[in-house]
Write a protein that holds these residues in place. Structure first.
Motif, PDB file in Angstrom:
ATOM      1  N   UNK A 178      25.014  40.623  48.106  1.00 21.53           N
ATOM      2  CA  UNK A 178      23.901  40.888  47.181  1.00 21.53           C
ATOM      3  C   UNK A 178      23.587  39.695  46.266  1.00 21.53           C
ATOM      4  N   UNK A 179      24.636  38.902  45.956  1.00 17.62           N
ATOM      5  CA  UNK A 179      24.457  37.803  44.986  1.00 17.62           C
ATOM      6  C   UNK A 179      24.748  36.458  45.647  1.00 17.62           C
ATOM      7  N   UNK A 180      23.983  35.454  45.262  1.00 20.11           N
ATOM      8  CA  UNK A 180      24.203  34.098  45.796  1.00 20.11           C
ATOM      9  C   UNK A 180      25.275  33.422  44.947  1.00 20.11           C
ATOM     10  N   UNK A 181      26.525  33.772  45.237  1.00 18.00           N
ATOM     11  CA  UNK A 181      27.644  33.310  44.403  1.00 18.00           C
ATOM     12  C   UNK A 181      27.988  31.858  44.733  1.00 18.00           C
ATOM     13  N   UNK A 182      28.029  31.031  43.674  1.00 16.80           N
ATOM     14  CA  UNK A 182      28.341  29.611  43.870  1.00 16.80           C
ATOM     15  C   UNK A 182      29.829  29.333  43.689  1.00 16.80           C
ATOM     16  N   UNK A 183      30.458  30.073  42.767  1.00 18.84           N
ATOM     17  CA  UNK A 183      31.855  29.794  42.420  1.00 18.84           C
ATOM     18  C   UNK A 183      32.502  31.098  41.954  1.00 18.84           C
ATOM     19  N   UNK A 184      33.783  31.220  42.199  1.00 17.84           N
ATOM     20  CA  UNK A 184      34.522  32.415  41.761  1.00 17.84           C
ATOM     21  C   UNK A 184      35.615  32.010  40.776  1.00 17.84           C
ATOM     22  N   UNK A 185      35.735  32.758  39.680  1.00 17.09           N
ATOM     23  CA  UNK A 185      36.909  32.626  38.804  1.00 17.09           C
ATOM     24  C   UNK A 185      37.737  33.895  39.011  1.00 17.09           C
ATOM     25  N   UNK A 186      38.944  33.726  39.522  1.00 16.18           N
ATOM     26  CA  UNK A 186      39.766  34.863  39.926  1.00 16.18           C
ATOM     27  C   UNK A 186      40.809  35.196  38.858  1.00 16.18           C
ATOM     28  N   UNK A 187      40.442  36.185  38.006  1.00 19.23           N
ATOM     29  CA  UNK A 187      41.349  36.636  36.946  1.00 19.23           C
ATOM     30  C   UNK A 187      42.144  37.873  37.376  1.00 19.23           C
ATOM     31  N   UNK A 188      41.557  38.681  38.260  1.00 19.57           N
ATOM     32  CA  UNK A 188      42.084  40.036  38.506  1.00 19.57           C
ATOM     33  C   UNK A 188      43.548  40.011  38.927  1.00 19.57           C
ATOM     34  N   UNK A 189      44.325  40.870  38.295  1.00 17.34           N
ATOM     35  CA  UNK A 189      45.739  40.981  38.667  1.00 17.34           C
ATOM     36  C   UNK A 189      46.511  41.722  37.589  1.00 17.34           C
ATOM     37  N   UNK A 190      47.655  42.257  37.974  1.00 16.70           N
ATOM     38  CA  UNK A 190      48.551  42.893  37.004  1.00 16.70           C
ATOM     39  C   UNK A 190      49.373  41.790  36.351  1.00 16.70           C
TER      40      UNK A 190
END
Ligand code: WQD
Length: 356
Positions: A84-96
């Protein structure tokens, strides 16, 4: 940002403490931000509403933030976001991220943190999105062999908990991924001790249950929610016997992510580069207590008890690579970290759960 369309950055875990604070300078720098979070550690909004940290961010920046209540283990739902989105970059925070809990339920930590990350990276690859900033931790260094800790310090040795190991494993996966495909640009950010709150007092660290970490516990004692702080040991080889850590203001940390995204957008990061984010200064538990007491005007009753399992005496970083590679350095003082924490805690004595 002078492009006709602002680059879109996806934040996984963007409703959490570091993620929500990072949205602010990203939007202020002209990026479009999309957030996914499974809300396992964020204050949920009312039925059908965005989580409270996201609505608070929207109030601060004066713009809407696209939010999806999605779990990284739900492959199809995550893939649909990339469709759905033209994502250029990801910041991956998700986690326990609770160190103690990770010793009790390690399989959950590996499933959520490691399998969730593999899902994300596979989906990124399938959509040809190969720019990533990964939220790692100073805990991958284990017991410091020397100080200040540089990025060349050993990692993955004698790690004492599943949280630290999960971060270390994910770093290894990213190194292998970059070795297999040179198109990947990855920056691994190793946080020291993030503390503080947005200066508005409208966003802060809102731990569920009894805080594991020092600063939120001190703040809850100062505001009267808790009677006394336990100081875990005063027989370390440090300035006053209590543990020394490299505390970093959350807004400096947030700016560090924007610097990493800007660097990655230049396509000049070959492979996976690990960078410390810290001030390079260490402060003891008693120094934090004294500073917090000064800025709040409140006494902080404390009791010296035995050492906490897994703690080291001192941990603080050499932050010179962040300066040379990202052009970033921490600016805020311990006093400002305590002032902003106190402003947040005073406005929300019971955290966001009472703010809906
Ligand atoms: C700091 C100091 C304690 C609580 C944590 C996470 C780690 C990483 C960095 C993300 C130590 C003392 C604490 C208390 C105390 N975060 N203390 N009484 O352990 O350095 O690391 O933040 O990656 O995941 O573990 O931070 O705030 O728990 O402890 O005396 O009630 O405060 O012994 O010396 P730590 P902390």
């Amino acid at each position: 940002m002078n492009s006709s369309k602002s680059p879109c950055v996806l934040l996984t875990g963007g409703a959490g403490y570091v993620g929500s604070h990072t949205i602010i300078p990203l939007i202020e720098s002209g990026y479009e931000v999309v957030v996914l979070d499974n809300l396992s550690n964020a204050c949920k909004g009312d039925e059908g509403q965005k989580p409270v940290p996201i609505t608070k961010v929207e109030e601060i920046v004066g713009k809407q933030v696209t939010f999806y209540n999605v779990d990284l283990l739900d492959y199809n739902s995550v893939a649909q976001i990339f469709d759905k989105h033209d994502i250029s970059c990801v910041i991956h925070f998700a986690g326990l991220k609770a160190v103690g809990e990770s010793c009790v339920i390690p399989l959950t930590y590996y499933r959520v943190n490691v399998s969730g990350s593999i899902n994300l990276f596979e989906i990124m690859k399938a959509h040809n999105v190969k720019k990533l900033v990964f939220s790692s931790s100073s805990t991958v260094y284990g017991e410091p062999k020397f100080l200040p800790i540089t990025e060349s310090h050993s990692v993955g040795q004698n790690l004492l908990n599943g949280y630290a190991k999960s971060k270390y494993y994910i770093e290894g996966i990213l190194q292998d991924l970059c070795n297999s495909d040179k198109e990947w640009n990855v920056i691994i950010l190793r946080y020291f001790n993030p503390v503080g709150a947005h200066p508005s007092g409208q966003l802060g660290e809102d731990p569920t249950g009894i805080p594991n970490n020092l600063m939120p516990f001190v703040a809850q004692v100062a505001v009267g929610n808790r009677p006394c702080l336990k100081v875990f040991g005063n027989d370390y080889d440090t300035i006053d016997g209590t543990g020394v850590r490299d505390y970093l203001h959350i807004m400096d940390l947030a700016d560090g992510h924007v610097s990493a995204v800007k660097k990655i957008e230049t396509n000049s990061v070959n492979g996976a580069v690990a960078i410390n984010l810290g001030t390079g200064n260490g402060f003891s538990v008693l120094q934090v207590i004294e500073t917090f007491s000064q800025v709040s005007g409140r006494k902080i009753p404390y009791e010296i008890v035995g050492r906490r399992q897994g703690d080291c005496a001192s941990s603080y970083c050499d932050a010179s690579l962040a300066k040379s590679f990202l052009g970033w350095e921490a600016k805020k003082t311990l006093k400002e970290m305590c002032e902003d924490t106190w402003k947040w805690q005073s406005m929300y004595p019971k955290g966001f759960s009472t703010a809906k």
